[in-house]
Design a protein around this motif. Structure first.
Motif, PDB file in Angstrom:
ATOM      1  N   ASP A 112       0.857  -1.182   0.000  1.00  0.00           N
ATOM      2  CA  ASP A 112       0.000   0.000   0.000  1.00  0.00           C
ATOM      3  C   ASP A 112       0.895   1.233   0.000  1.00  0.00           C
ATOM      4  N   GLU A 113       0.477   2.252  -0.719  1.00  0.00           N
ATOM      5  CA  GLU A 113       1.312   3.439  -0.887  1.00  0.00           C
ATOM      6  C   GLU A 113       0.455   4.690  -0.839  1.00  0.00           C
ATOM      7  N   CYS A 114       0.937   5.704  -0.119  1.00  0.00           N
ATOM      8  CA  CYS A 114       0.231   6.984  -0.070  1.00  0.00           C
ATOM      9  C   CYS A 114       1.203   8.084   0.311  1.00  0.00           C
ATOM     10  N   ARG A 115       1.564   8.930  -0.655  1.00  0.00           N
ATOM     11  CA  ARG A 115       2.351  10.138  -0.409  1.00  0.00           C
ATOM     12  C   ARG A 115       3.623   9.883   0.411  1.00  0.00           C
ATOM     13  N   GLY A 116       4.376   8.909  -0.019  1.00  0.00           N
ATOM     14  CA  GLY A 116       5.637   8.630   0.642  1.00  0.00           C
ATOM     15  C   GLY A 116       5.560   7.683   1.815  1.00  0.00           C
ATOM     16  N   SER A 117       4.348   7.233   2.178  1.00  0.00           N
ATOM     17  CA  SER A 117       4.178   6.225   3.228  1.00  0.00           C
ATOM     18  C   SER A 117       3.877   4.883   2.573  1.00  0.00           C
ATOM     19  N   PHE A 118       4.511   3.823   3.088  1.00  0.00           N
ATOM     20  CA  PHE A 118       4.416   2.516   2.468  1.00  0.00           C
ATOM     21  C   PHE A 118       4.164   1.448   3.521  1.00  0.00           C
ATOM     22  N   ALA A 119       3.461   0.402   3.114  1.00  0.00           N
ATOM     23  CA  ALA A 119       3.282  -0.777   3.958  1.00  0.00           C
ATOM     24  C   ALA A 119       3.366  -1.999   3.067  1.00  0.00           C
ATOM     25  N   LEU A 120       4.328  -2.881   3.344  1.00  0.00           N
ATOM     26  CA  LEU A 120       4.468  -4.127   2.612  1.00  0.00           C
ATOM     27  C   LEU A 120       4.026  -5.277   3.493  1.00  0.00           C
ATOM     28  N   ARG A 121       3.339  -6.235   2.913  1.00  0.00           N
ATOM     29  CA  ARG A 121       2.887  -7.405   3.665  1.00  0.00           C
ATOM     30  C   ARG A 121       2.868  -8.615   2.747  1.00  0.00           C
ATOM     31  N   ASP A 122       2.858  -9.788   3.365  1.00  0.00           N
ATOM     32  CA  ASP A 122       2.826 -11.039   2.623  1.00  0.00           C
ATOM     33  C   ASP A 122       1.407 -11.372   2.197  1.00  0.00           C
ATOM     34  N   GLY A 553      13.893  12.441 -21.065  1.00  0.00           N
ATOM     35  CA  GLY A 553      13.596  11.075 -20.657  1.00  0.00           C
ATOM     36  C   GLY A 553      14.326  10.651 -19.394  1.00  0.00           C
ATOM     37  N   ILE A 554      14.505  11.585 -18.458  1.00  0.00           N
ATOM     38  CA  ILE A 554      15.260  11.279 -17.233  1.00  0.00           C
ATOM     39  C   ILE A 554      14.365  11.292 -15.995  1.00  0.00           C
ATOM     40  N   LEU A 555      13.055  11.174 -16.191  1.00  0.00           N
ATOM     41  CA  LEU A 555      12.122  11.090 -15.072  1.00  0.00           C
ATOM     42  C   LEU A 555      11.728   9.631 -14.825  1.00  0.00           C
ATOM     43  N   VAL A 556      11.447   9.304 -13.582  1.00  0.00           N
ATOM     44  CA  VAL A 556      10.882   8.003 -13.240  1.00  0.00           C
ATOM     45  C   VAL A 556       9.562   7.839 -13.993  1.00  0.00           C
ATOM     46  N   ARG A 557       9.328   6.636 -14.529  1.00  0.00           N
ATOM     47  CA  ARG A 557       8.144   6.429 -15.365  1.00  0.00           C
ATOM     48  C   ARG A 557       7.168   5.461 -14.708  1.00  0.00           C
ATOM     49  N   ASP A 558       5.915   5.584 -15.118  1.00  0.00           N
ATOM     50  CA  ASP A 558       4.889   4.668 -14.639  1.00  0.00           C
ATOM     51  C   ASP A 558       4.795   3.468 -15.578  1.00  0.00           C
ATOM     52  N   GLN A 559       3.829   2.594 -15.348  1.00  0.00           N
ATOM     53  CA  GLN A 559       3.740   1.361 -16.127  1.00  0.00           C
ATOM     54  C   GLN A 559       3.377   1.621 -17.581  1.00  0.00           C
ATOM     55  N   ALA A 560       2.829   2.795 -17.859  1.00  0.00           N
ATOM     56  CA  ALA A 560       2.504   3.143 -19.239  1.00  0.00           C
ATOM     57  C   ALA A 560       3.675   3.808 -19.955  1.00  0.00           C
ATOM     58  N   GLY A 561       4.782   3.998 -19.242  1.00  0.00           N
ATOM     59  CA  GLY A 561       5.944   4.632 -19.841  1.00  0.00           C
ATOM     60  C   GLY A 561       5.925   6.142 -19.787  1.00  0.00           C
ATOM     61  N   GLU A 562       4.971   6.725 -19.099  1.00  0.00           N
ATOM     62  CA  GLU A 562       4.878   8.176 -18.965  1.00  0.00           C
ATOM     63  C   GLU A 562       5.518   8.619 -17.648  1.00  0.00           C
ATOM     64  N   PRO A 563       5.874   9.917 -17.521  1.00  0.00           N
ATOM     65  CA  PRO A 563       6.405  10.403 -16.245  1.00  0.00           C
ATOM     66  C   PRO A 563       5.460  10.077 -15.096  1.00  0.00           C
ATOM     67  N   TYR A 564       6.010   9.496 -14.047  1.00  0.00           N
ATOM     68  CA  TYR A 564       5.211   9.053 -12.896  1.00  0.00           C
ATOM     69  C   TYR A 564       4.881  10.283 -12.052  1.00  0.00           C
ATOM     70  N   MET A 565       3.606  10.701 -12.063  1.00  0.00           N
ATOM     71  CA  MET A 565       3.174  11.869 -11.295  1.00  0.00           C
ATOM     72  C   MET A 565       2.667  11.400  -9.932  1.00  0.00           C
ATOM     73  N   MET A 566       3.347  11.849  -8.886  1.00  0.00           N
ATOM     74  CA  MET A 566       3.064  11.393  -7.529  1.00  0.00           C
ATOM     75  C   MET A 566       2.440  12.518  -6.709  1.00  0.00           C
ATOM     76  N   PRO A 567       1.336  12.249  -6.028  1.00  0.00           N
ATOM     77  CA  PRO A 567       0.743  13.275  -5.179  1.00  0.00           C
ATOM     78  C   PRO A 567       1.670  13.648  -4.029  1.00  0.00           C
ATOM     79  N   ASN A 568       1.796  14.955  -3.786  1.00  0.00           N
ATOM     80  CA  ASN A 568       2.562  15.441  -2.648  1.00  0.00           C
ATOM     81  C   ASN A 568       1.785  16.605  -2.064  1.00  0.00           C
ATOM     82  N   THR A 569       1.185  16.386  -0.907  1.00  0.00           N
ATOM     83  CA  THR A 569       0.277  17.382  -0.294  1.00  0.00           C
ATOM     84  C   THR A 569      -0.743  17.818  -1.329  1.00  0.00           C
ATOM     85  N   ALA A 570      -0.677  19.081  -1.793  1.00  0.00           N
ATOM     86  CA  ALA A 570      -1.739  19.605  -2.652  1.00  0.00           C
ATOM     87  C   ALA A 570      -1.359  19.622  -4.124  1.00  0.00           C
ATOM     88  N   PHE A 571      -0.209  19.098  -4.498  1.00  0.00           N
ATOM     89  CA  PHE A 571       0.183  19.120  -5.906  1.00  0.00           C
ATOM     90  C   PHE A 571       0.908  17.826  -6.258  1.00  0.00           C
TER      91      PHE A 571
END
Length: 931
Positions: A112-122, A553-571
């Motif tokens: 699970d992932e949300c704004r820089g917080s993560f939880a991994l489980r089996d 082409g130096i940005l982290v990409r998502d599964q579609a190959g586009e720049p991975y846009m990550m929510p951070n607070t309000a932007f």
């Protein structure tokens, strides 16, 4: 382009409106080998039937003892003879007698992932061996290195530096489902005259390699081959599965595809047999009963076999053993009884302190954090028994310390590499550890010569506050202007435009301001991070860095190959892909632009938020890359600083190593650049020049307030992060009608006193400056700030010595007392109450609202300590006169309550030390003493 791990499923929780306010701190594991206590076995007729010592290099030995069910220990070779307790004390690492020390498993990973917080489980666990069999233990010398098949199976690659002999332990991990229906091998029907029915069994060969790496380190690596299914006959339950010599090659384990082919062939034979008799033959009468071990016939015919993606290393501990380290931790100093996850992430808002944690978790998934969440973890520990171990690599790991007699490490991967350390004291262990993981350079003297003033507001505001500081004679080393890029208002307060160029409207006359400050002996520092935002809404933008990076082409990409846009607070933000060398080159040009304007340093923020389903230029697993990213982020900053320092010109595009120890002079480089980071991992000190502790709450609370800043400082110091500090006064401010966390004047004054005894003395206005008390708020705060800055100045000579020591040995400036008094039980239990500065100063800060006195503890054998404000001596029979003249012996040491009014923190120097005498003399010269 990399793809996410096929066994990891990531769920995004960014947009959930309401969330569980009480999420589990460390998700439970589906595979808990420690609970089932898998057994260890060995062939009683082999050489392992007798105790034997095996050499590991020339300085270490491994001892095998079969008399108690099988037991392995690693120790340093000693010229002295002895046994019993003395021999046990020298053991660096040992297994639990009769218990398997290696196992493996396969499980899906859910994240699970949300704004820089993560939880991994089996997810569902499969393929879980329940027994380890030892076939052979053998030492190999250089003459054996090229020809032996066993060494090739262990993936050993010798070099000229290899210290022979190396040692290999090999055998099988296996499982046989108790109670599973008996059938002939591969599910074929039993025929008359055949042996007793058999149960399906899983087995895989393993190799454990031990190698002397230095005079104080033994490296270990674990490799597990592909599994195979066999039949174990009930008539001989003690017999292990057949040796894989005939079933799988030690040098080239059987790939998955042939294994799947064998299963399909077996299924076809079953179908033919069934057709000839017009009956149906099943492998199992209960799918649920056998499923964790062996798929049903149809699944076996269709599904490709899974590989192991969990490895477990289990070994002995003692009930009274205390564990320290695990990186920069904020809630605990000692971890016995805990499951400690090692995953880089946001530390959270509150981390268990209430009501703020409840509120943060409710509105944003897991954003409150918990006792284990941290920006800078490390898979390293040292114990009160003088044992230490760390893992190499970057796979997610969990250290399970919940059982009193053992440790179990769970690795989210299919191999393990690490090192076992030898040392007679915590300082020796820490020095050994940092020798291989890296140490920071000597800091330029300017950064530690006075206060680093954190300001926002533009040119006129800076000049006004500078005038106030001059009026109060405050020693200032730098102005840190994080809003040099301009400000934007968001839901959490005042934030920045993440486009790393100066905002000329906000800081008009920027170059003149930087130049004027420099002429006064004051440096300018700024801010950046590895993320970029679209700049369509900002009118005076000159360079659109997001668009530039996207085009390159130096940005982290998502599964579609586009720049991975990550929510951070309000932007939303995009993240630079530093696995791509072109990103290094491009970002160095951005840093060059800052320095060309006269900037001398910067905060290198963030680095902990790489998504677990990202696609990377390096094609590496993003879960492992997530823990590596903070080191990559620090490295690009350090390479630029070192290149600038060496050449004095624009850095080259090629990557360069960090400066060598010979290049770092005793007093550092007065004109050098400085950057400081908050995210980190095991080897961050190899690249990072300086740490800060991130975003504490502006509160007195234990898990995310002023107390946690002390715990983070000291735990990081025990984990190889020797140069660290916090925002004076904290950062996270909440100013809502029903929930208020605002920095009070008293909190600011006490935090300022505390930070006067850390390596860097830096202020921060917080995310809502108008809601917080600031050092410039009134005459009292300005006077106190000036006094604390002068306290900081008074020990500058000693601070420079300690910074050089950190670069040479890895020992921190601010130290938990365990480093020097490891046998004292009271010291072992300390968290935030007090700490050493080097060896010659002791600080007992006031960390509770309304307190005017503290309880200080002086360990036995430490000699006398002199109170700097009164001259009273404590410990070793001293006769100090505290506010409450109560002193009592505790664990052989000495305890006293000491007055600590605002402006006079409880600080002690070792009686008779040259450092103490000079510090007190400097306080007197600065007119800070009353006598």
């Amino acid at each position: 382009m990399a793809s996410p791990s096929p066994t990891t499923t990531t769920k995004k929780k960014h947009n959930a409106r309401l969330n569980n306010p009480f999420p589990r701190a460390v998700p439970a594991a589906a595979i808990r080998n420690g609970d089932a206590a898998p057994r260890l076995s060995f062939a009683p007729t082999s050489k392992l039937a007798h105790a034997h010592d095996f050499p590991v290099g020339t300085r270490f030995r491994l001892r095998w003892d079969p008399s108690i069910g099988g037991h392995v220990s690693v120790s340093k070779v000693s010229s002295s003879s002895g046994a019993g307790d003395d021999d046990r004390r020298r053991r660096m690492w040992e297994t639990v007698p009769g218990v398997a020390f290696l196992s493996a498993g396969s499980a899906a990973t859910e994240a699970d992932e949300c704004r820089g917080s993560f939880a991994l489980r089996d997810g569902r666990a499969r393929l879980v061996p329940d027994r380890q069999h030892v076939d052979k233990i053998k030492a190999f010398y250089r003459c054996d290195a090229d020809a032996d098949e066993l060494l090739r199976g262990a993936a050993f690659r010798p070099s000229e530096a290899t210290r022979f002999p190396v040692l290999v332990i090999t055998g099988l991990v296996s499982a046989k489902k108790a109670g599973a229906p008996r059938s002939c091998c591969c599910g074929l029907p039993r025929r008359a005259g055949r042996r007793a029915p058999a149960r399906p069994a899983l087995s895989a060969r393993y190799w454990i390699l031990l190698e002397e790496k230095s005079d104080t380190q033994v490296a270990f690596s674990v490799k597990i081959g592909d599994y195979q299914w066999t039949c174990a006959h009930a008539a001989d339950p003690a017999k292990p599965p057949p040796s894989p010599a005939t079933a799988m090659s030690a040098t080239s384990p059987r790939p998955h595809r042939p294994g799947g082919l064998r299963l399909r062939v077996a299924a076809a034979r079953v179908q033919r047999a069934a057709g000839s008799k017009k009956t149906t033959t099943r492998l199992s009468s209960s799918r649920e009963e056998v499923a964790p071990l062996l798929p049903a016939a149809a699944e076996r015919a269709e599904a490709r076999p899974e590989e192991f993606n969990r490895v477990f290393l289990t070994y002995a501990s003692s009930r009274d053993e205390r564990f320290y380290g695990f990186g920069e931790q904020f809630s605990r100093m000692e971890f016995k009884g805990k499951r400690v996850p090692v995953l880089v992430q946001e530390q959270g808002i509150g981390r268990g302190d209430q009501p703020i944690t409840f509120a943060a978790n409710l509105v944003s998934y897991r954003s409150g954090g918990n006792w284990s969440t941290t920006y800078a973890p490390s898979p390293f520990y040292m114990t009160s028994k003088m044992r230490a171990l760390y893992l190499e690599g970057y796979d997610y790991s969990i250290f399970d310390l919940t059982k009193p007699d053992r440790v179990q490490i769970q690795i989210y991967g299919n191999s393990i590499q690490g090192r076992i350390l030898d040392g007679n004291s915590p300082t020796e262990l820490l020095t050994s550890y940092t020798e291989s993981t890296g140490r920071p350079p000597v800091l330029p003297r300017w950064i530690t010569s006075g206060a680093v003033v954190g300001m926002q507001g533009g040119t006129d505001t800076v000049r006004r506050v500078l005038k106030q500081l001059q009026d109060y004679d405050v020693p200032v080393s730098a102005f840190w202007l994080q809003d040099w890029v301009g400000q934007r208002k968001t839901a959490i307060g005042s934030q920045l435009w993440w486009n790393w160029e100066v905002d000329d409207a906000h800081y008009n006359g920027w170059k003149d301001l930087v130049s004027d400050l420099r002429h006064r002996g004051i440096r300018t520092m700024t801010y950046c991070n590895p993320c970029l935002v679209p700049m369509d809404e900002k009118p005076n933008t000159r360079r659109h860095l997001f668009e530039e990076a996207k085009k390159l082409g130096i940005l982290v990409r998502d599964q579609a190959g586009e720049p991975y846009m990550m929510p951070n607070t309000a932007f939303d933000v995009a993240m630079l892909d530093f696995t791509n060398p072109e990103a290094h080159t491009w970002f160095k040009q951005i840093l060059q632009g800052m320095v060309d304007d006269g900037v001398s340093g910067w905060m290198a923020d963030f680095g902990e938020g790489l998504p677990l389903d990202a696609r990377l230029h390096s094609c590496e697993d993003p879960v492992a890359a997530h823990n590596r990213y903070p080191e990559l982020w620090a490295r690009v900053n350090r390479e630029f600083a070192d290149e600038w320092r060496r050449a004095g010109v624009k850095p080259s595009c090629a990557a360069t190593p960090a400066a060598t120890e010979e290049e770092e002079k005793d007093d550092g480089d007065e004109d050098g650049l400085v950057f400081f980071v908050r995210s980190g991992f095991r080897e961050s000190s190899r690249w990072a020049m300086l740490f800060w502790e991130g975003d504490q709450m502006v509160s007195w609370q234990a898990n995310d307030g002023i107390k946690s800043s002390v715990v983070g400082l000291l735990s990081g110091g025990l984990s190889g992060f020797p140069l660290n500090h916090s925002d004076a006064g904290g950062y996270c401010t909440v100013d809502l009608p029903l929930l208020r966390y605002r920095r009070s004047e008293e909190l600011l004054l006490r935090w300022t006193e505390l930070n006067a005894f850390t390596v860097v003395f830096r202020t921060h206005e917080g995310n809502k400056p108008g809601s917080n008390c600031q050092f410039y708020s009134n005459s009292r705060t300005l006077s106190h700030f000036a006094r604390c800055a002068k306290m900081y100045k008074a020990w500058e000579f000693y601070r420079a010595q300690l910074v050089r020591e950190a670069a040479k040995t890895g020992l921190p400036v601010a130290r938990h007392m365990f480093l020097h008094y490891p046998d004292d039980e009271r010291v072992q239990a300390l968290t935030h109450e007090q700490f050493l500065v080097g060896t010659e100063m002791l600080v007992v800060p006031v960390l509770d609202k309304g307190r005017g006195a503290v309880t200080a503890y002086f360990p036995a054998g430490a000699g006398a300590w002199r109170h700097v404000w009164t001259g009273d001596e404590y410990g070793a029979g001293g006769g100090g006169e505290g506010k409450v003249n109560e002193r009592r012996t505790v664990h052989g040491g000495f305890e006293a309550e000491v007055e600590a009014p605002v402006g006079y923190p409880a600080v002690f120097v070792r009686a008779g030390s040259a450092v103490g005498e000079r510090f007190v003399s400097n306080l007197r010269d600065l007119k800070l003493l009353l006598h």
